[in-house]
Design an enzyme around this catalytic site. Structure first.
Site, PDB file in Angstrom:
ATOM      1  CD1 TRP A  13      16.306   0.210  10.651  1.00 24.17           C
ATOM      2  CD2 TRP A  13      15.778   2.348  11.045  1.00 24.17           C
ATOM      3  NE1 TRP A  13      17.249   0.723  11.520  1.00 24.17           N
ATOM      4  CE2 TRP A  13      16.950   2.031  11.772  1.00 24.17           C
ATOM      5  CE3 TRP A  13      15.264   3.644  11.133  1.00 24.17           C
ATOM      6  CZ2 TRP A  13      17.601   2.962  12.578  1.00 24.17           C
ATOM      7  CZ3 TRP A  13      15.913   4.571  11.925  1.00 24.17           C
ATOM      8  CH2 TRP A  13      17.073   4.229  12.657  1.00 24.17           C
ATOM      9  CG  HIS A  99      13.573  -5.667  -0.015  1.00 23.77           C
ATOM     10  ND1 HIS A  99      12.339  -6.235   0.233  1.00 23.77           N
ATOM     11  CD2 HIS A  99      14.338  -5.961   1.067  1.00 23.77           C
ATOM     12  CE1 HIS A  99      12.359  -6.832   1.406  1.00 23.77           C
ATOM     13  NE2 HIS A  99      13.561  -6.692   1.933  1.00 23.77           N
ATOM     14  CD  GLU A 101       9.285  -5.914   2.256  1.00 23.42           C
ATOM     15  OE1 GLU A 101       9.259  -6.736   3.188  1.00 23.42           O
ATOM     16  OE2 GLU A 101       9.729  -4.756   2.385  1.00 23.42           O
ATOM     17  N   GLY A 238      16.001  -7.316   8.961  1.00 26.44           N
ATOM     18  CA  GLY A 238      14.729  -6.600   8.978  1.00 26.44           C
ATOM     19  C   GLY A 238      14.269  -6.301  10.388  1.00 26.44           C
ATOM     20  N   GLY A 239      13.379  -7.128  10.915  1.00 26.24           N
ATOM     21  CA  GLY A 239      12.760  -6.873  12.207  1.00 26.24           C
ATOM     22  C   GLY A 239      13.729  -6.639  13.342  1.00 26.24           C
TER      23      GLY A 239
END
Length: 256
Positions: A13, A99, A101, A238-239
């Site tokens: 999320w 990850h 990110e 993800g999305g």
């Protein structure tokens, strides 16, 4: 895909959903997936602040709970961090680490991921270890070497008693949230290379049982083709994981 590896559809999320939105999405997922299809496991990874309320909503369902990050020390003066025992007490059985990110925005190193992986395995939580290449590495043609180096550095020295103690997720960074998606053949190429690296680390028998996921704009329209590949054992989503209808559709299609 070999019968000894259960397909895993995991939802990340990211930094989305306050407590009310998180509870609502979890409730929608439980309603959409009253039973998880045979041969598939479902996992959702909300933000840390939402873990306890989502755990409550998932109680009694077949949907597993995971975190998005952790710290390797069990306790201490580490302001802002969350330990493995804390995650376990919140009901987590999985935790995403490495990850892109985290690596890019927060400058986390391979050594950091190795410490996290060791702490998670020792604490009884399954790491979902992420690896992947940026666009410039893909274009340079050195992406396999890049990803394999991440896997070897991040999982070096990890002691596993069974293959279900770790999951690896290959995510080409250039395909995360961009609408660009690696083809199923692209995913298979790197996931196979990851499995070969796992053979070097843990031996052939153990490596054959470790699940390797694909992530990067995975969605209902491409999930079936992805998981049909011999070394792609599911997806880190993800999305599409933020919409109960899309995520549940992916679970069903992955089982077909």
């Amino acid at each position: 895909m070999p019968n000894n590896r259960t397909t895993l559809i995991a939802g990340n999320w990211k930094m989305n959903n306050d407590r009310e939105a998180a509870k609502a999405l979890a409730a929608e997922l439980v309603e959409a997936l009253p039973e998880v299809p045979a041969g598939v496991e479902v996992l959702v990874c909300p933000p840390t602040i939402d873990l306890c309320c989502v755990a409550h909503k998932l109680e009694g369902s077949a949907i597993a709970l995971g975190a998005q990050n952790c710290y390797w020390e069990a306790s201490g003066a580490y302001t802002g961090e969350t330990s493995v025992p804390m995650l376990k007490s919140a009901g987590c059985t999985y935790c995403i680490i490495g990850h892109s990110e985290r690596r890019d925005y927060f400058h986390e190193s391979d050594e950091d991921q190795n410490k996290k992986a060791r702490a998670l395995v020792a604490g009884g939580i399954v790491p979902v270890f992420c690896c992947g290449e940026p666009l410039e590495v893909r274009e340079a043609g050195t992406y396999v070497e890049h990803v394999v180096a991440q896997v070897k550095a991040g999982l070096e020295g990890l002691e596993l008693a069974s293959a279900d103690q770790i999951v690896v997720a290959y995510e080409p960074i250039w395909a995360i949230g961009t609408g660009m998606t690696a083809t199923a053949d692209d995913a298979q190429e790197v996931c196979h290379a990851v499995r070969e690296a796992l053979v070097e680390l843990f031996g052939a028998e153990m490596a054959d049982g470790i699940r390797v996921l694909y992530g990067g704009s995975a969605k209902p329209g491409n999930i079936a083709e992805l998981v049909a590949k011999p070394d792609v054992d599911g997806a880190l989503v993800g999305g599409a994981s933020l919409k109960a209808a899309d995520f549940s559709e992916m679970v069903v299609k992955a089982a077909e």
